[in-house]
Design a protein around this motif. Structure first.
Motif, PDB file in Angstrom:
ATOM      1  N   ARG A  33      -7.840   0.679  -9.106  1.00 39.20           N
ATOM      2  CA  ARG A  33      -6.779  -0.191  -9.247  1.00 39.20           C
ATOM      3  C   ARG A  33      -5.646   0.038  -8.342  1.00 39.20           C
ATOM      4  O   ARG A  33      -5.053   1.095  -8.844  1.00 39.20           O
ATOM      5  N   VAL A  34      -5.293  -0.539  -7.244  1.00 39.13           N
ATOM      6  CA  VAL A  34      -4.328  -0.011  -6.168  1.00 39.13           C
ATOM      7  C   VAL A  34      -2.930  -0.856  -6.239  1.00 39.13           C
ATOM      8  O   VAL A  34      -3.007  -1.962  -6.258  1.00 39.13           O
ATOM      9  N   THR A  35      -1.939   0.079  -6.262  1.00 40.51           N
ATOM     10  CA  THR A  35      -0.503  -0.413  -5.880  1.00 40.51           C
ATOM     11  C   THR A  35      -0.138  -0.146  -4.338  1.00 40.51           C
ATOM     12  O   THR A  35      -0.500   1.012  -4.220  1.00 40.51           O
ATOM     13  N   GLY A  41       8.442  -5.843   0.754  1.00 42.26           N
ATOM     14  CA  GLY A  41       7.709  -6.178  -0.373  1.00 42.26           C
ATOM     15  C   GLY A  41       6.735  -7.274   0.008  1.00 42.26           C
ATOM     16  O   GLY A  41       5.747  -7.583  -0.701  1.00 42.26           O
ATOM     17  N   ASP A  42       7.149  -8.176   0.900  1.00 39.69           N
ATOM     18  CA  ASP A  42       6.455  -9.624   1.303  1.00 39.69           C
ATOM     19  C   ASP A  42       5.176  -8.859   1.887  1.00 39.69           C
ATOM     20  O   ASP A  42       4.081  -9.374   1.763  1.00 39.69           O
ATOM     21  N   ARG A  43       5.116  -7.807   2.842  1.00 41.05           N
ATOM     22  CA  ARG A  43       4.175  -7.363   3.626  1.00 41.05           C
ATOM     23  C   ARG A  43       3.124  -6.749   2.538  1.00 41.05           C
ATOM     24  O   ARG A  43       2.006  -6.845   2.693  1.00 41.05           O
ATOM     25  N   ALA A  44       3.804  -5.972   1.667  1.00 40.79           N
ATOM     26  CA  ALA A  44       2.893  -5.334   0.726  1.00 40.79           C
ATOM     27  C   ALA A  44       2.164  -6.247  -0.206  1.00 40.79           C
ATOM     28  O   ALA A  44       1.189  -5.750  -0.587  1.00 40.79           O
ATOM     29  N   GLY A  53      -7.808  -7.032  -7.224  1.00 40.97           N
ATOM     30  CA  GLY A  53      -7.292  -6.083  -8.206  1.00 40.97           C
ATOM     31  C   GLY A  53      -5.957  -5.368  -7.664  1.00 40.97           C
ATOM     32  O   GLY A  53      -5.386  -4.414  -8.571  1.00 40.97           O
ATOM     33  N   ALA A  54      -5.656  -5.627  -6.477  1.00 40.44           N
ATOM     34  CA  ALA A  54      -4.306  -4.692  -6.066  1.00 40.44           C
ATOM     35  C   ALA A  54      -3.027  -5.463  -6.211  1.00 40.44           C
ATOM     36  O   ALA A  54      -3.159  -6.794  -6.556  1.00 40.44           O
ATOM     37  N   ALA A  55      -1.988  -4.670  -6.243  1.00 40.86           N
ATOM     38  CA  ALA A  55      -0.775  -5.482  -6.374  1.00 40.86           C
ATOM     39  C   ALA A  55       0.279  -4.683  -5.343  1.00 40.86           C
ATOM     40  O   ALA A  55      -0.068  -3.561  -4.767  1.00 40.86           O
ATOM     41  N   GLY A  56       1.291  -5.550  -4.817  1.00 38.14           N
ATOM     42  CA  GLY A  56       1.982  -5.118  -3.939  1.00 38.14           C
ATOM     43  C   GLY A  56       3.601  -4.959  -4.464  1.00 38.14           C
ATOM     44  O   GLY A  56       3.955  -5.611  -5.246  1.00 38.14           O
TER      45      GLY A  56
END
Ligand code: NAP
Length: 243
Positions: A33-35, A41-44, A53-56
């Motif tokens: 599970r990747v952060t 933040g928008d690009r993340a 399952g990823a979050a930015g």
């Protein structure tokens, strides 16, 4: 299911593009599970939306508050197992033209940023029962590149930081290793002229630039239990450059 980092929580800094994004994709493909933590933040978030399952999250790695917030969030969401200090910038210039701001910016993002990441990540990992930190150095820090006195100094510093921190926390179950990529095709190197790129490629034993995913493979190895008896190591991913 069945990936080599299944169920682990990984944070990758500077992962909205380039090598960091390739690392985030690789870790996710192997079950993590990747952060994605990046300056914008928008690009993340946009990058994370492409990865299951990823979050930015917005994070300036030179900010103590931002870095701590990412580590705290990871701990609060079930623990932190993998942290990759990847965010980077270049401000190349000869010593005659490089300004003190150019020096401070590059050393700040790479060295201060990596130190803040290591400090926050190892503390969170000790609470989570152990983990693996991977720092992205560069072959530029091994042999020095003209025009990169700032970058080479910072990338060499990351090696010393990696080894000192690895010795401090090994007995807590936290491993810390570094990767030194050579010339890799990313937005960071896209600014090179075709002539400069060809000249550098000609000097590489494998006669080509590397791809971001070829760095991600080495990072995955260090992040996973495949490297369970390695700490303080520096892996070169440079097609044989500088050996
Ligand atoms: P890249 O394409 O420029 O990506 C770097 C990412 O880091 C960008 O998304 C950038 O965001 C982000 N970033 C910059 N400053 C930040 C900060 N203060 N906080 C958080 N994020 C920040 O670079 P890359 O080529 O993928 O390089 C990734 C890492 O590999 C770097 O550490 C680099 O030094 C290292 N490396 C690269 C090569 C190569 O040939 N490409 C070789 C050796 C080592 P913005 O775009 O918004 O600034």
């Amino acid at each position: 299911m069945g990936g080599i980092v299944d169920g682990r929580h990984a944070v990758v800094t500077g992962a909205a593009q380039g090598i960091g994004l390739a690392i985030a994709r690789r870790l996710a493909a192997e079950g993590a599970r990747v952060t994605i933590a990046d300056l914008d933040g928008d690009r993340a978030e946009a990058a994370a939306a492409e990865i299951p399952g990823a979050a930015g999250i917005a994070c300036d790695v030179t900010s103590e508050v931002d870095v701590q917030a990412v580590a705290d969030r990871a701990l609060g969401s079930g623990g932190l197992d993998i942290w990759v200090n990847n965010a980077g910038v270049t401000k190349d210039a000869s010593l005659r033209k490089m300004t003190l701001d150019d020096f401070d910016l590059v050393v700040g993002v790479h060295l201060r940023g990596t130190w803040l990441g290591v400090r926050a990540a190892q503390a969170a990992m000790r609470e989570s029962g152990g983990g693996s930190i991977v720092n992205i150095s560069s072959l530029s820090g091994k042999f020095g590149n003209p025009g990169q006195t700032n970058y080479s100094a910072a990338k060499a510093g990351i090696v010393g930081l990696t080894k000192a921190a690895a010795k401090e926390v090994a007995h807590h179950g936290v491993r810390i290793n570094a990767v030194q990529p050579g010339l890799i095709r990313t937005p960071m190197t896209a600014a090179m002229t075709p002539e400069a790129l060809a000249a550098t490629e000609a000097s590489i034993p494998m006669r080509r630039a590397g791809e971001p995913d070829e760095v991600a493979g080495a990072v995955l190895f260090l992040a996973s239990d495949l490297s369970s008896y390695m700490t303080g190591a520096v892996l070169e991913v440079g097609g044989g450059r500088g050996m």
